[in-house]
Structures are given as structure tokens and as C-alpha cells.
Design a protein around this motif. Structure first.
Motif: not given
Length: 160
Positions: A74-76, A107-108
Motif C-alpha cells: 500500500n503506497a499511501s 505512508g508506504f
């Protein structure tokens, strides 16, 4: 002397023994894939790992062993969660195995794993049965066979 059934004493009728042998492995088939599959779908998508077996009896069981290369990210967000199922035909027979990572204030996030499962199935008919795995991302996106990492499935017909 001659034993009951016309065989000499001490002999075993191997045809009868094979017919009545419970738990005997009747056949083994397997498949491997290195083809990468990517998805961010919230519905189950085939991972590309599949194998078929034609059972010889309606009472046979099928022992399924899977080793699957899976990647979720999950990049965000702070969670990356993948749900992974074993499916026979269109029937989910092992539901909801999950892999994932959880973190706070990040955040990642990413996780690469090679989970395995075993399952003893009772398909209920002498027919060709196709087994496969599917996955969905409830958070983030997933890949199977990332960077051509192999996944394997082995099917064994067991006399019941």
C-alpha cells in the motif's frame, strides 16, 4: 494348501488389496507458474496458479498442497492486506487466509511472503476437477509470482 479364494497359503490377492486399500495415493499431478499477476481489485482474481486432476472414484479425496509467491503493498496507507483462497471449479474450499502488514504513521508499506496451505478435499465425483488460488486486496494492491518467483501446486488422489 490352497487358501479360500483359490490362492496358495500365504499369498495375497493384490487386486483385492489395491481395491480395498484406504489412504492409498492413486495419482499425483502438479503445476508451477512464474507468470506475474497484478491486481488492486477488491474482488477475488485468479493468481495464475492452477492444476487439474481426473479422479477415478466418487469417493476419492484430493490432497492439495500449495506454495504461493505473494506480494502485497500500500503506497499511501498504513495497512496492506491480501485475502487468499483455494478454489475448486467455482467453489471456494478454503476461505480467507490473509497475509498483510500493519503499521502506524507510515505512508508506504510492503510485504512479500511465500505462504503455503494443505487441504484434504472431497470433490464427490469421478470427474476432472480444477483447483486454483485467487486473491483480493482489501487494502492496497497485490502481486503473485512477483519478479517471476515460482508458485507450486500438487494434487494427490487418495483412495477413501
Amino acid at each position: 494348501g490352497i487358501a479360500t479364494g483359490g490362492l496358495p497359503d500365504g499369498c495375497v490377492d493384490t487386486d483385492t488389496l489395491a481395491t480395498n486399500a484406504r489412504g492409498k495415493v492413486l495419482q499425483v499431478v502438479s503445476a508451477t507458474t512464474t507468470t506475474q499477476v497484478n491486481s488492486s481489485s477488491s474482488s477475488h482474481v485468479d493468481t495464475g496458479l492452477t492444476c487439474s486432476i481426473t479422479t477415478t472414484s466418487a469417493s476419492s479425496k484430493v490432497y492439495v498442497a500449495v506454495s504461493q509467491s505473494l506480494y502485497v503493498r500500500n503506497a499511501s496507507g498504513t495497512t496492506a492486506i491480501l485475502s487468499w483462497d483455494l478454489v475448486r471449479g467455482s467453489t471456494v474450499i478454503s476461505d480467507g487466509s490473509s497475509i498483510g502488514m500493519y503499521a502506524l504513521n507510515v505512508g508506504f508499506i510492503i510485504s512479500f511472503q511465500k505462504p503455503s496451505l494443505v487441504f484434504l478435499d472431497s470433490p464427490g465425483s469421478a470427474a476432472t476437477h480444477t483447483y486454483k488460488t485467487t486473491a483480493l486486496a482489501s487494502s492496497g494492491e497485490w502481486r503473485a509470482q512477483d519478479d517471476s518467483m515460482p508458485s507450486h501446486i500438487v494434487l494427490m488422489e487418495i483412495a477413501a
